[in-house]
Design a protein around this motif. Sequence first.
Motif, mmCIF file in Angstrom:
data_model
loop_
_atom_site.group_PDB
_atom_site.id
_atom_site.type_symbol
_atom_site.label_atom_id
_atom_site.label_comp_id
_atom_site.label_asym_id
_atom_site.label_seq_id
_atom_site.Cartn_x
_atom_site.Cartn_y
_atom_site.Cartn_z
ATOM 1 N N GLU A 225 0.824 -1.217 0.000
ATOM 2 C CA GLU A 225 0.000 0.000 0.000
ATOM 3 C C GLU A 225 0.857 1.264 0.000
ATOM 4 O OE1 GLU A 225 -2.761 0.341 3.259
ATOM 5 O OE2 GLU A 225 -3.513 -1.692 2.930
ATOM 6 N N ALA A 226 1.819 1.300 0.894
ATOM 7 C CA ALA A 226 2.618 2.514 1.078
ATOM 8 C C ALA A 226 3.487 2.837 -0.129
ATOM 9 C CB ALA A 226 3.493 2.381 2.325
ATOM 10 N N TYR A 227 3.993 1.810 -0.792
ATOM 11 C CA TYR A 227 4.942 2.034 -1.881
ATOM 12 C C TYR A 227 4.355 1.792 -3.272
ATOM 13 C CZ TYR A 227 8.550 2.612 1.606
ATOM 14 O OH TYR A 227 9.295 3.090 2.654
ATOM 15 N N GLY A 228 3.133 1.273 -3.335
ATOM 16 C CA GLY A 228 2.493 1.036 -4.624
ATOM 17 C C GLY A 228 3.258 0.043 -5.488
ATOM 18 N N ILE A 229 3.748 -1.015 -4.876
ATOM 19 C CA ILE A 229 4.519 -2.021 -5.611
ATOM 20 C C ILE A 229 3.764 -3.351 -5.594
ATOM 21 C CG2 ILE A 229 6.767 -0.940 -5.294
ATOM 22 C CD1 ILE A 229 7.277 -2.667 -2.886
ATOM 23 N N THR A 230 4.166 -4.243 -6.476
ATOM 24 C CA THR A 230 3.477 -5.519 -6.592
ATOM 25 C C THR A 230 3.796 -6.442 -5.423
ATOM 26 O OG1 THR A 230 5.260 -6.593 -7.821
ATOM 27 C CG2 THR A 230 3.602 -5.383 -9.117
ATOM 28 N N LYS A 231 2.932 -7.425 -5.260
ATOM 29 C CA LYS A 231 3.131 -8.407 -4.200
ATOM 30 C C LYS A 231 4.448 -9.154 -4.402
ATOM 31 C CE LYS A 231 0.874 -12.208 -1.860
ATOM 32 N NZ LYS A 231 -0.346 -12.987 -1.687
ATOM 33 N N GLU A 232 4.798 -9.429 -5.636
ATOM 34 C CA GLU A 232 6.041 -10.140 -5.930
ATOM 35 C C GLU A 232 7.262 -9.337 -5.474
ATOM 36 O OE1 GLU A 232 3.550 -9.695 -8.222
ATOM 37 O OE2 GLU A 232 2.794 -11.755 -8.088
ATOM 38 N N VAL A 233 7.244 -8.032 -5.730
ATOM 39 C CA VAL A 233 8.357 -7.162 -5.325
ATOM 40 C C VAL A 233 8.434 -7.107 -3.799
ATOM 41 C CG1 VAL A 233 9.245 -4.789 -5.356
ATOM 42 C CG2 VAL A 233 8.338 -5.810 -7.456
#
Length: 79
Positions: A45-53
């Motif tokens: 949520e905080a960084y707007g990155i994918t679950k994989e990352v």
Amino acid sequence: MNWDQIEGNWKQFKGDVKQQWGKLTDDQLDVIAGKRDKLAGKIQEAYGITKEVVEKQLSDWEKRQKAIAEVKKETAHVK
């Protein structure tokens, strides 16, 4: 070191988590309470990155914590 140990000692690890993922607030860290899945969700949520990352970052962080614990353990035996 496994995630159960991190969860059990969450207060000790909160500072390291905050250093790694500075966008997370103290309140968020309190709610996470050492739960890996909650931490992953908040990072995503905080960084707007994918679950994989996020999973890669968490895995790398966990490996670093394990290495740090090993160094501390070895250093304690030397003294």
